[in-house]
Design an enzyme around this catalytic site. Structure first.
Site, PDB file in Angstrom:
ATOM      1  CG  HIS A  85      11.940 -43.176  21.024  1.00  0.00           C
ATOM      2  ND1 HIS A  85      10.766 -42.950  21.609  1.00  0.00           N
ATOM      3  CD2 HIS A  85      11.603 -43.037  19.415  1.00  0.00           C
ATOM      4  CE1 HIS A  85       9.785 -42.738  21.077  1.00  0.00           C
ATOM      5  NE2 HIS A  85      10.073 -42.700  19.685  1.00  0.00           N
TER       6      HIS A  85
ATOM      7  CB  CYS B 102     -14.723 -36.024   7.928  1.00  0.00           C
ATOM      8  SG  CYS B 102     -14.049 -34.388   7.616  1.00  0.00           S
TER       9      CYS B 102
END
Length: 640
Positions: A67, A177
């Site tokens: 697309h 993190c």
């Protein structure tokens, strides 16, 4: 508007012979042109390939949905291709594709997002997909789609769905993190790609080592369907009050991004509420182990800049000094050495209070910061009641372990003070954080640390004496164990356990342990890079291309570069990397290599003790890991 409004019998090709991605795209574009809505075929084709470059549009179960949005498209349209035989559309797609749906929409239109969502819901029905595969003519194919859409959605228009979410992002996310180097951005990329694949508009804020990027705005938060927080350290969540929020580990953001996004869109996520101007407890259950790990890593991540910057500066002091001037004053004999050691010490000497402070802050938010910092100072100095009675404020330092303990004790002490004072009159709310928490917390942590410091000092001294007394064989074995641990989960709990041990040893003056830990962590990406370079027939073209990046990641001590390979083939990649890392860790200890900085990769090699043999240790482990991995991997028959 319905799916069948975007299709025609002329834009559907059944059982057409195609063999690769190029032929698929060329045929689908020729079908799109039949709608008369594409003013520049070349521009649209370029947009299709640009979208494929971002991430494969393969959905699942042999279905791919290329697309693109483009100014050359005047109105939305669909084209369908059912190849005569399934096609491997992208090298990394899970399986070959047997159905292709190509979407074209104008650049100012988000219809494709909701069209994708509707199509994916319909294509989850296996009976529907089976009918698409057996349809004899384009007309029958259209009828099958029309019947399924009617059954699932009735008269509901795609455009109607679009109006409800026509502005902003449907899902927001925050990733973080402990070190903020690799996992933070890997999770962000995975969530972004999953959003594009599922047709869910998504924006991801990253809380990394370089600060917060792509910050979520108040308007975006207000308009979104929900928020995913994939983090192994605390992030600011009060701004999400009243919105559905999922709390997950950063690894879930990397490995389960689609599941997280789909859960938000399912509407079955609890609404998050903030209390007292700070985050409420997470609505999702969290294990005790992960809670402790998250608080610990919050402290470690804030401590690292002090250790890295200070450690490298101190190492440079020894590099630029002259030992012969005064051996007892080595590191301070020359002006430049004195400068580096003094400046480095200004940061390095406060690593323990910083660790303690930010563990406490992770537990109790800002009120815990001062109490944790004071506890860390007391842990560092070893202050105890017996010494104070004789007028001595210093004792045997409890080191890293005492600072860890003080951080947790301080955090939960402040939480306890919050709990027992929460029923005080509202008029005293301003006094609690300004007086009761810092004063009460400070006195309590002082009593606790002065009481336990003698024991913590003995434990710390015992560990230091044990490390210093280890013989050659024992040290080599320790280096092999720590090096191997760095490759077990590459940034996960086992890796972090080895890293924390190395940092603790560094704080105690055992610099050889840190050297073994870092060299072990550098091996996995390098082993994979070497294997992809010298044994190319074992890897796909995509894996070979990405292997080059692992040279850089490995040399920079970013073990996480190996994660995609380990996730794809753990039974071969992990054992190979563990053995290679163990070899490097053992050799580093055998050669007596030392390291005063806990991070930096090749950039800190100039301050490594015995740097030449350290390079030998790294090369040996990387080669061993690469050879084992290449022997275990099967030669691919689909690559040249």
């Amino acid at each position: 508007m319905r799916i069948t409004d975007l299709l025609s019998t002329e834009s559907i090709a059944l059982d057409f012979p195609v063999e690769n991605q190029t032929q698929v795209i060329d045929k689908l574009i020729s079908l799109q042109v039949t709608h008369g809505n594409i003013t520049d075929v070349a521009a649209y084709k370029k947009a299709i390939y640009a979208r494929e470059a971002e991430a494969s549009t393969y959905a699942d179960c042999g279905i791919t949905v290329p697309h693109a949005k483009c100014n050359c498209v005047t109105k939305p349209s669909l084209a369908v291709l059912r190849p005569k035989t399934p096609v491997q559309y992208n090298p990394n797609d899970a399986e070959k594709s047997s159905l292709f749906f190509m979407i074209a929409v104008p650049n100012d239109n988000d219809l494709h997002v909701h069209l994708l969502a509707r199509m994916m819901q319909m294509l989850m029905n296996k009976d529907f997909v089976a009918k698409l595969h057996t349809a004899k003519t384009p007309k029958e194919f259209l009828s099958v789609i029309d019947a399924q859409e009617e059954a699932q959605f009735g008269d509901e228009s795609i455009m109607k769905e679009d109006t409800s979410v026509s502005t902003g992002y449907r899902v927001l996310a925050v990733t973080a993190c402990p070190t903020g180097i690799a996992h933070t951005y890997m999770a962000a990329e995975a969530l972004d790609k999953a959003g594009k694949k599922l047709g869910i508009s998504c924006k991801v804020e990253t809380d990394g080592a370089g600060g917060t990027k792509n910050v979520l705005t108040n308007a975006e938060i207000a308009a979104c369907d929900g928020i995913v927080i994939a983090a192994d350290k605390n992030v600011e969540t009060a701004r999400f009050d009243g919105k559905p929020v999922i709390f997950a580990q950063v690894d879930d953001g990397i490995h389960k991004p689609e599941e997280l996004l789909q859960k938000i869109e399912s509407g079955n996520v609890p609404v998050f509420h903030a209390q007292g101007g700070k985050p409420a407890e997470e609505t999702q259950s969290e294990s005790v182990g992960h809670t402790i790990y998250k608080h610990l890593m919050n402290g470690i991540s804030h401590m690292l800049p002090f250790v890295i910057g200070g450690g490298i500066s101190i190492a440079l002091a020894f590099l630029f000094d002259d030992y012969a001037i005064d051996p007892k004053n080595f590191g301070m004999n020359t002006p430049i050495a004195a400068f580096f050691k003094t400046v480095g010490g200004a940061a390095f000497n406060y690593m323990l209070p910083i660790l303690s402070a930010f563990i406490a802050m992770s537990i109790a938010d800002r009120p815990g910061l001062a109490v944790g910092f004071a506890g860390g100072i007391l842990a560092m100095t070893g202050t105890n009641f017996l010494g104070l009675a004789s007028g001595d404020a210093t004792g045997i330092s409890g080191g890293f372990l005492a600072a860890l303990l003080s951080g947790f004790v301080a955090g939960y002490l402040v939480k306890f003070l919050e709990k027992i004072t929460e029923k005080m009159p509202k008029s005293m709310d301003g006094i609690r954080p300004m007086l009761i928490y810092p004063l009460g917390g400070l006195l309590c942590i002082g009593i606790v640390m002065c009481a336990i410091n003698p024991l913590m000092g003995l434990i710390n001294s015992g560990i230091s004496a044990w490390l210093n007394s280890m013989g050659g064989v024992s040290k080599v074995l320790l280096g092999a164990i720590l090096g191997g641990m760095m490759s077990v989960d590459m940034g996960g709990p086992v890796n972090k356990a080895a890293y924390v041990f190395g940092t603790a040893a560094l704080a105690s003056g055992s610099f050889d342990v840190m050297a073994a830990v870092m060299v072990g962590g550098m091996v996995p990406p390098l082993a994979i890079a070497l294997s992809t370079t010298f044994f190319p027939k074992k890897w796909t073209p995509s894996e070979r291309r990405n292997g080059i990046v692992n040279y850089v990641m490995g040399l920079c001590f970013i073990s996480e570069g190996a994660i995609p390979y380990a996730a794809a083939d753990p039974l071969r990649v992990l054992p190979s990397c563990i053995v290679g890392s163990a070899v490097s860790g053992a050799l580093s200890m055998l050669f007596g290599c030392t390291l005063r900085a806990p991070h930096g990769g090749i950039f800190v090699f100039p301050v490594v003790g015995n740097p030449l043999m350290y390079v030998v240790a790294l090369a040996a482990g990387s080669i061993v890991g690469a050879v084992i991995l290449s022997l275990l991997k099967k030669t691919r028959t689909d690559v040249v």
